[in-house]
Scaffold this active site. Structure first.
Site, PDB file in Angstrom:
ATOM      1  N   ARG A   3     -16.006  13.102  37.725  1.00  0.00           N
ATOM      2  CA  ARG A   3     -16.361  13.639  36.289  1.00  0.00           C
ATOM      3  C   ARG A   3     -16.128  15.053  36.123  1.00  0.00           C
ATOM      4  NH1 ARG A   3     -22.294  11.058  36.305  1.00  0.00           N
ATOM      5  NH2 ARG A   3     -21.879  11.522  38.295  1.00  0.00           N
ATOM      6  N   ASP A  62     -20.925   4.857  24.607  1.00  0.00           N
ATOM      7  CA  ASP A  62     -20.265   5.956  23.823  1.00  0.00           C
ATOM      8  C   ASP A  62     -18.680   5.065  23.372  1.00  0.00           C
ATOM      9  OD1 ASP A  62     -18.459   6.163  26.012  1.00  0.00           O
ATOM     10  OD2 ASP A  62     -19.888   7.636  26.707  1.00  0.00           O
ATOM     11  N   LYS A 121     -22.716   9.013  21.401  1.00  0.00           N
ATOM     12  CA  LYS A 121     -23.480   9.831  22.314  1.00  0.00           C
ATOM     13  C   LYS A 121     -23.476  11.251  22.274  1.00  0.00           C
ATOM     14  CE  LYS A 121     -22.543   9.722  27.050  1.00  0.00           C
ATOM     15  NZ  LYS A 121     -22.596   9.152  28.288  1.00  0.00           N
TER      16      LYS A 121
HETATM   17  C1  R5P Z   1     -20.188   9.795  31.093  1.00  0.00           C
HETATM   18  O1  R5P Z   1     -19.452   9.835  30.190  1.00  0.00           O
HETATM   19  C2  R5P Z   1     -20.282   8.544  31.822  1.00  0.00           C
HETATM   20  O2  R5P Z   1     -19.442   7.418  31.353  1.00  0.00           O
HETATM   21  C3  R5P Z   1     -21.754   7.781  31.995  1.00  0.00           C
HETATM   22  O3  R5P Z   1     -22.160   7.720  30.700  1.00  0.00           O
HETATM   23  C4  R5P Z   1     -22.433   9.032  32.442  1.00  0.00           C
HETATM   24  O4  R5P Z   1     -22.066   9.509  33.739  1.00  0.00           O
HETATM   25  C5  R5P Z   1     -23.862   8.220  32.813  1.00  0.00           C
HETATM   26  O5  R5P Z   1     -24.767   9.472  33.416  1.00  0.00           O
HETATM   27  P1  R5P Z   1     -26.179   9.365  33.334  1.00  0.00           P
HETATM   28  O6  R5P Z   1     -26.757   7.867  33.977  1.00  0.00           O
HETATM   29  O7  R5P Z   1     -26.651  10.472  34.182  1.00  0.00           O
HETATM   30  O8  R5P Z   1     -26.684   9.507  31.935  1.00  0.00           O
END
Ligand code: R5P
Length: 277
Positions: free
Chosen positions: A87, A157, A181
């Site tokens: 990420r 998203d 989001k």
């Molecule tokens: C971000 O763009 C990823 O696709 C996930 O939505 C994100 O990493 C989820 O993280 P968390 O569970 O900490 O909200």
């Protein structure tokens, strides 16, 4: 010969069964100072190292497995079911590293090629100095779902809408939609409701990874009077109190794959890896 990482023994065993290949009985040790050691007893002609890098220790162990395997095999293939640090695929602020690139470069030194499952951004495959391909295992997420009523497959998203479509297609029908989001910080995520109606319907929320659970729990709280809510993801990191957050938000069940081995890992990505090898 399949060479498993200590945190990826389940998926490695499933892959060995899929391919009818032997599974090396790797020994894992930890010294008093915290350093690690592995012993790979045999590797065959082609060593397939299977190790998710969901922790810093797992990164180190992967490099050790590759090094040990390369001394014993003609070819080393590295399968990273979940690639950690993916990420951080750009420097978001001046002075930050492109962590995904740094990890990819290190991993490239000990292997002939790399396979990884649903990396956060496809572009991370380009950071490796050896051929790297990604495998899309999203369709497998339909397997543990029960029979659904008027299903709505929803991603948190727009970037994850393809995952929702893949699960809808594998399930065999239903509507797809996504939320907008806005992420204010690691744990502060604002989600604006989708257009689709949710009252009385079974809603399946889909993402690539659930880390802190903030995105998914916020999404669940935005749903208006759904019948049941299922949450599914490829990589069930579920760090800290993520599972509790989802329970308190009202989820009926959580499913993930075995790229990260958790209690919710209801489906294996091994058949998808076997197809790609
Ligand atoms: C971000 O763009 C990823 O696709 C996930 O939505 C994100 O990493 C989820 O993280 P968390 O569970 O900490 O909200």
């Amino acid at each position: 010969m399949i060479i498993p990482g200590s945190d990826s023994q389940e998926v490695a065993a499933s892959l060995a069964a899929e391919l009818d290949e032997s599974l090396a009985a790797v020994e894992y040790e930890r010294f008093a100072d915290g350093e690690r050691l592995v012993r790979v007893p045999e590797a065959g002609d082609r060593a397939i190292v299977v190790a998710s890098t969901a922790s810093d220790a797992a990164h180190v162990e992967l490099l050790q497995l590759q090094d040990a395997a390369s001394a014993r095999a003609d070819e080393v293939v590295t399968v990273i079911p979940y690639m950690g640090y993916a990420r951080q695929d750009k420097a978001f602020e001046p002075g930050e590293p492109i962590s995904a690139r740094a990890m990819a470069r290190a991993i490239s030194t000990g292997t002939d090629r790399v396979l990884t499952i649903n990396p956060h951004e496809e572009a991370v495959t380009g950071f490796f100095d050896v051929p790297c391909s990604s495998i899309d295992a999203a369709g497998r997420l339909a397997e543990p779902l029960p029979e659904l009523s008027e299903p709505l497959f929803l991603s948190p998203d727009s970037g994850a809408i393809e995952l929702a479509e893949a699960v809808r297609d594998a399930y065999g029908g239903g509507e797809t939609d996504y939320f907008e989001k806005i992420r204010h910080s690691d744990t502060d995520v604002e989600i604006q409701p989708s257009d689709a109606t949710t009252a009385g319907r079974d809603v399946v929320l889909i993402d690539d990874i659930i880390a802190t659970g903030s995105t998914m729990s916020t999404a669940i709280e935005q749903l208006s009077d759904p019948a049941r809510v299922f949450v599914t993801c490829v990589h069930p990191m579920l760090a800290a109190n993520a599972r509790t957050k989802l329970a308190n938000a009202g989820v009926d069940a959580v499913y993930g794959t075995d790229t990260i081995e958790r209690a919710v890992s209801a489906v294996s990505v091994a058949p998808s890896i076997a197809d790609a090898l």
